[in-house]
Motif scaffolding. Structure first.
Motif, PDB file in Angstrom:
ATOM      1  N   GLU A  63       0.832  -1.203   0.000  1.00 39.12           N
ATOM      2  CA  GLU A  63       0.000   0.000   0.000  1.00 39.12           C
ATOM      3  C   GLU A  63       0.871   1.260   0.000  1.00 39.12           C
ATOM      4  OE1 GLU A  63      -3.695   1.939   2.528  1.00 39.12           O
ATOM      5  OE2 GLU A  63      -2.487   0.358   3.441  1.00 39.12           O
ATOM      6  N   THR A  64       1.958   1.228   0.752  1.00 43.36           N
ATOM      7  CA  THR A  64       2.862   2.377   0.793  1.00 43.36           C
ATOM      8  C   THR A  64       3.524   2.597  -0.566  1.00 43.36           C
ATOM      9  OG1 THR A  64       3.303   1.919   3.122  1.00 43.36           O
ATOM     10  CG2 THR A  64       4.839   3.378   1.987  1.00 43.36           C
ATOM     11  N   LEU A  65       4.040   1.546  -1.171  1.00 40.92           N
ATOM     12  CA  LEU A  65       4.713   1.675  -2.461  1.00 40.92           C
ATOM     13  C   LEU A  65       3.753   2.130  -3.557  1.00 40.92           C
ATOM     14  CD1 LEU A  65       7.041  -1.454  -2.397  1.00 40.92           C
ATOM     15  CD2 LEU A  65       7.678   0.940  -2.113  1.00 40.92           C
ATOM     16  N   ILE A  66       2.539   1.590  -3.583  1.00 41.12           N
ATOM     17  CA  ILE A  66       1.556   1.972  -4.601  1.00 41.12           C
ATOM     18  C   ILE A  66       1.133   3.424  -4.410  1.00 41.12           C
ATOM     19  CG2 ILE A  66      -0.811   1.564  -5.385  1.00 41.12           C
ATOM     20  CD1 ILE A  66      -0.246  -1.437  -4.922  1.00 41.12           C
ATOM     21  N   SER A  67       0.912   3.826  -3.144  1.00 48.19           N
ATOM     22  CA  SER A  67       0.468   5.208  -2.914  1.00 48.19           C
ATOM     23  C   SER A  67       1.560   6.218  -3.272  1.00 48.19           C
ATOM     24  CB  SER A  67       0.032   5.392  -1.465  1.00 48.19           C
ATOM     25  OG  SER A  67       1.125   5.210  -0.585  1.00 48.19           O
ATOM     26  N   VAL A  68       2.814   5.901  -2.984  1.00 46.95           N
ATOM     27  CA  VAL A  68       3.903   6.812  -3.346  1.00 46.95           C
ATOM     28  C   VAL A  68       4.060   6.878  -4.870  1.00 46.95           C
ATOM     29  CG1 VAL A  68       6.412   7.105  -3.250  1.00 46.95           C
ATOM     30  CG2 VAL A  68       5.148   6.629  -1.169  1.00 46.95           C
ATOM     31  N   SER A  69       3.910   5.744  -5.539  1.00 51.81           N
ATOM     32  CA  SER A  69       4.005   5.734  -7.006  1.00 51.81           C
ATOM     33  C   SER A  69       2.883   6.556  -7.628  1.00 51.81           C
ATOM     34  CB  SER A  69       3.946   4.301  -7.527  1.00 51.81           C
ATOM     35  OG  SER A  69       5.016   3.549  -7.012  1.00 51.81           O
ATOM     36  N   LEU A  70       1.665   6.389  -7.128  1.00 55.12           N
ATOM     37  CA  LEU A  70       0.541   7.172  -7.657  1.00 55.12           C
ATOM     38  C   LEU A  70       0.702   8.660  -7.359  1.00 55.12           C
ATOM     39  CD1 LEU A  70      -2.524   4.880  -6.848  1.00 55.12           C
ATOM     40  CD2 LEU A  70      -1.494   5.342  -9.079  1.00 55.12           C
ATOM     41  N   LEU A  71       1.238   8.981  -6.182  1.00 51.29           N
ATOM     42  CA  LEU A  71       1.457  10.379  -5.831  1.00 51.29           C
ATOM     43  C   LEU A  71       2.489  11.019  -6.764  1.00 51.29           C
ATOM     44  CD1 LEU A  71       0.762  12.630  -3.808  1.00 51.29           C
ATOM     45  CD2 LEU A  71       2.654  11.830  -2.412  1.00 51.29           C
ATOM     46  N   LEU A  72       3.569  10.318  -7.046  1.00 53.59           N
ATOM     47  CA  LEU A  72       4.574  10.834  -7.975  1.00 53.59           C
ATOM     48  C   LEU A  72       3.999  10.993  -9.377  1.00 53.59           C
ATOM     49  CD1 LEU A  72       7.761   8.884  -6.854  1.00 53.59           C
ATOM     50  CD2 LEU A  72       7.274  11.309  -6.561  1.00 53.59           C
ATOM     51  N   LEU A  73       3.196  10.046  -9.816  1.00 51.74           N
ATOM     52  CA  LEU A  73       2.569  10.131 -11.126  1.00 51.74           C
ATOM     53  C   LEU A  73       1.634  11.336 -11.202  1.00 51.74           C
ATOM     54  CD1 LEU A  73       2.139   8.719 -13.891  1.00 51.74           C
ATOM     55  CD2 LEU A  73       0.210   7.558 -12.828  1.00 51.74           C
ATOM     56  N   GLY A  74       0.864  11.590 -10.146  1.00 51.82           N
ATOM     57  CA  GLY A  74      -0.027  12.740 -10.125  1.00 51.82           C
ATOM     58  C   GLY A  74       0.726  14.051 -10.126  1.00 51.82           C
ATOM     59  N   ILE A  75       1.825  14.127  -9.389  1.00 48.13           N
ATOM     60  CA  ILE A  75       2.612  15.364  -9.343  1.00 48.13           C
ATOM     61  C   ILE A  75       3.267  15.636 -10.692  1.00 48.13           C
ATOM     62  CG2 ILE A  75       4.682  16.401  -8.333  1.00 48.13           C
ATOM     63  CD1 ILE A  75       3.882  15.079  -5.679  1.00 48.13           C
ATOM     64  N   VAL A  76       3.811  14.610 -11.312  1.00 50.42           N
ATOM     65  CA  VAL A  76       4.467  14.790 -12.613  1.00 50.42           C
ATOM     66  C   VAL A  76       3.444  15.160 -13.685  1.00 50.42           C
ATOM     67  CG1 VAL A  76       5.672  13.538 -14.449  1.00 50.42           C
ATOM     68  CG2 VAL A  76       6.456  13.357 -12.102  1.00 50.42           C
ATOM     69  N   SER A  77       2.265  14.549 -13.650  1.00 47.56           N
ATOM     70  CA  SER A  77       1.255  14.850 -14.678  1.00 47.56           C
ATOM     71  C   SER A  77       0.621  16.222 -14.486  1.00 47.56           C
ATOM     72  CB  SER A  77       0.167  13.776 -14.686  1.00 47.56           C
ATOM     73  OG  SER A  77      -0.586  13.838 -13.492  1.00 47.56           O
ATOM     74  N   SER A  78       0.761  16.808 -13.312  1.00 46.54           N
ATOM     75  CA  SER A  78       0.161  18.120 -13.074  1.00 46.54           C
ATOM     76  C   SER A  78       1.113  19.258 -13.418  1.00 46.54           C
ATOM     77  CB  SER A  78      -0.259  18.255 -11.614  1.00 46.54           C
ATOM     78  OG  SER A  78       0.881  18.339 -10.780  1.00 46.54           O
ATOM     79  N   GLY A  79       2.309  18.953 -13.842  1.00 50.15           N
ATOM     80  CA  GLY A  79       3.312  19.983 -14.109  1.00 50.15           C
ATOM     81  C   GLY A  79       3.040  20.744 -15.390  1.00 50.15           C
ATOM     82  N   TRP A  80       3.784  21.823 -15.585  1.00 52.03           N
ATOM     83  CA  TRP A  80       3.677  22.647 -16.777  1.00 52.03           C
ATOM     84  C   TRP A  80       4.299  21.940 -17.958  1.00 52.03           C
ATOM     85  CZ3 TRP A  80       5.917  27.219 -13.654  1.00 52.03           C
ATOM     86  CH2 TRP A  80       4.888  27.844 -12.955  1.00 52.03           C
TER      87      TRP A  80
END
Length: 145
Positions: A63-80
């Motif tokens: 759960e920790t690894l999946i949540s961190v991976s999804l969080l990184l994916l969301g941050i990268v996809s929200s960039g300029w």
């Protein structure tokens, strides 16, 4: 920031908070009750306290690894939008008057002359050639008088 990336960041943050809470609860339970897989006599640490030595369960780790991976994916996809790496193409975009975000309230500006605007507009710069021409004109008008 788009709505899907905001939702992904929110979901993964909640998932990460739940994983942290689960890990904390597991650590509290494992220190108060011996785990069934450990022997009846717990080990003793050098400080004299007894520890059971249980590790984090696989579901909390995943759960920790999946949540961190999804969080990184969301941050990268929200960039300029990324700018080009080569200076030539970046300078060409600037000289053509491309639109760039300011980052403040979502406003954009149009720049048109290039990346060396600061070198072209030099307030207080002493223009020797212009002063030499002015001096030559002054000499011609006033002569040897």
């Amino acid at each position: 920031m788009s709505l899907p990336s905001k939702l992904l960041i929110t979901f993964s943050s909640l998932l990460l908070a739940h994983a942290c809470y689960s890990a904390h609860e597991h650590s509290l339970l494992s220190t108060t009750h011996p785990s069934p897989s450990s022997p009846a006599s717990p080990s003793t640490s050098p400080s004299g306290t007894t520890t059971t030595g249980s590790s984090l369960p696989l579901d909390i780790t995943l759960e920790t690894l999946i949540s961190v991976s999804l969080l990184l994916l969301g941050i990268v996809s929200s960039g300029w939008e990324l700018k080009p790496i080569s200076l030539r193409s970046y300078a060409g975009m600037l000289e053509r008057g491309s639109v760039f975000p300011d980052g403040v309230d979502g406003k954009t500006t149009v720049r048109g002359r290039g990346i060396f605007d600061g070198l072209e507009d030099r307030p207080g710069f002493l223009d020797i050639r212009k002063q030499r021409e002015e001096f030559a004109q002054w000499i011609k008008t006033h002569g040897d008088s």
